[in-house]
Write a protein that holds these residues in place. Structure first.
Motif, PDB file in Angstrom:
ATOM      1  N   UNK A 139      29.729 -27.851 -23.962  1.00 29.41           N
ATOM      2  CA  UNK A 139      31.013 -27.287 -24.322  1.00 29.41           C
ATOM      3  C   UNK A 139      31.904 -28.249 -25.067  1.00 29.41           C
TER       4      UNK A 139
ATOM      5  N   UNK B 275      26.898 -21.019 -29.854  1.00 31.12           N
ATOM      6  CA  UNK B 275      27.968 -20.283 -30.520  1.00 31.12           C
ATOM      7  C   UNK B 275      28.443 -19.123 -29.644  1.00 31.12           C
ATOM      8  N   UNK B 276      27.500 -18.412 -29.051  1.00 31.40           N
ATOM      9  CA  UNK B 276      27.881 -17.299 -28.184  1.00 31.40           C
ATOM     10  C   UNK B 276      28.729 -17.784 -27.010  1.00 31.40           C
TER      11      UNK B 276
ATOM     12  N   UNK C  11      33.115 -28.052 -29.053  1.00 27.56           N
ATOM     13  CA  UNK C  11      34.499 -27.933 -29.502  1.00 27.56           C
ATOM     14  C   UNK C  11      34.881 -29.109 -30.403  1.00 27.56           C
TER      15      UNK C  11
ATOM     16  N   UNK D 185      30.709 -20.410 -26.966  1.00 25.95           N
ATOM     17  CA  UNK D 185      32.044 -20.729 -27.452  1.00 25.95           C
ATOM     18  C   UNK D 185      32.883 -19.473 -27.592  1.00 25.95           C
ATOM     19  N   UNK D 186      32.288 -18.467 -28.174  1.00 17.44           N
ATOM     20  CA  UNK D 186      33.030 -17.223 -28.369  1.00 17.44           C
ATOM     21  C   UNK D 186      33.421 -16.628 -27.016  1.00 17.44           C
TER      22      UNK D 186
ATOM     23  N   UNK E 259      33.960 -18.228 -24.284  1.00 11.14           N
ATOM     24  CA  UNK E 259      35.075 -19.010 -23.724  1.00 11.14           C
ATOM     25  C   UNK E 259      36.382 -18.597 -24.367  1.00 11.14           C
ATOM     26  N   UNK E 260      36.393 -18.546 -25.683  1.00  8.61           N
ATOM     27  CA  UNK E 260      37.631 -18.227 -26.404  1.00  8.61           C
ATOM     28  C   UNK E 260      38.128 -16.834 -26.042  1.00  8.61           C
TER      29      UNK E 260
END
Lengths: 99, 99
Positions: free
Chosen positions: B5, B76-77, B9, B79-80, B82-83
């Motif tokens: 993570x 990437x998935x 970022x 990260x998305x 999390x956001x």
DNA sequence: CATAGAGTTAGACAATCGTCTAATTAAATG
DNA sequence: CATTTAATTAGACGATTGTCTAACTCTATG
């Protein structure tokens, strides 16, 4: 990316700042209460608040002696849109192209 | 966040690296062709590739003299996710709570 | 108006980052 | 096997970052 794409991404690069955002999911919080969650001096926390505010990820208001911080969802939506666009459905697209 | 993570970022914090990811949306590319899009030396580009690879945002394979890079959608998935979790629907949630 | 409390601003400092040049590895080819 | 091409690794260097202590601002209150 409407305003501060680069600043917003840079703001997200620090784990303390991501945790601040996570705490703010549930609604606005006072600077002091936020700071109490971290093993760090108040000036350091204040710096993180400033970085998040300059990136437009949070907003602040003063109420007497205290300052309340809250998420600003506008830039957040832009970040998510960028991520989804660049990374989100690449698997499907590649599958369709390179299979 | 499955693996990296914080590294992911941090990798996104640089505009050159975000542009690399954007270019890779359309499929894998050779290191040299990627580098040609930027006004930067090849060692600098190579450094950015390494950062993205260590963050698991891209994968690489060698084909003869050349190295091909492609998006890795797994991280990437994350990260998305999390956001979206932290920032994505805060407006609706706050609306329901603080109205 | 003096003091206390909440928070920020200023300035210093070590650590990390992004870039460069020079050297190196690895593969292709005459 | 010598040379060329693609790319990385090594090492240096200035810029930025994250943290700290000290000093400051602003508000509340006796």
């Amino acid at each position: 990316m409407v305003v501060s794409g680069n600043q917003a991404f840079k703001a997200l690069a620090d784990p303390t700042r991501r945790e601040i955002l996570r705490l703010l999911r549930q609604g606005e919080m006072k600077a002091g209460d936020l700071a109490a969650h971290f093993d760090m001096t108040k000036p350091s926390m204040s710096h993180h608040f400033a970085v998040l505010r300059e990136a437009d990820l949070i907003v602040s208001r003063r109420d007497g002696q205290q300052i309340w911080y809250a998420l600003n969802t506008t830039v957040a939506q832009d970040l998510i849109a960028w991520l989804m666009d660049v990374l989100g459905d690449a698997k499907q697209r590649r599958g369709g192209k390179n299979k």
